[in-house]
Design a protein around this motif. Sequence first.
Motif, short mmCIF file in Angstrom:
data_model
loop_
_atom_site.label_atom_id
_atom_site.label_comp_id
_atom_site.label_asym_id
_atom_site.label_seq_id
_atom_site.Cartn_x
_atom_site.Cartn_y
_atom_site.Cartn_z
N MET A 1 -3.69 -0.18 0.15
CA MET A 1 -3.24 0.33 1.43
C MET A 1 -3.18 1.85 1.34
N HIS B 1 -9.08 7.61 7.39
CA HIS B 1 -8.46 6.40 7.95
C HIS B 1 -7.20 6.11 7.14
N ASP C 1 -3.70 3.28 6.92
CA ASP C 1 -3.18 1.99 7.37
C ASP C 1 -1.76 2.09 7.93
N PRO D 1 -2.71 3.89 13.73
CA PRO D 1 -2.03 2.99 12.80
C PRO D 1 -0.54 2.91 13.14
#
Length: 89
Positions: free
Chosen positions: A1, A40, A42, A67
């Motif tokens: 993650m 990106h 999470d 997110p």
Amino acid sequence: MRLLVVAPSDELTAHLSFAGYQVSSATTGAGALRLLDQHHVDLIVVDIEIPDLMALARNRPVFTERPPVLCVTECAFLGTLVPALGTEI
């Protein structure tokens, strides 16, 4: 993650990295926005003590995919925090 930690100090970033998470960090909301353009993530973890939080609230950017955001704060006594959240006990 992969996490993005937005906090005025590196303590939370260090703890999460040690726990095995991939962590990017920023000390301001503006810095966090630059990182979100590049990577990106999470989950975003935001310390509500960052200096430009109110400016971000007034000029919220629009994301096509944002997110989840977890807001954290230091609090010596829960009774002072809960009323600020609008929750009655």
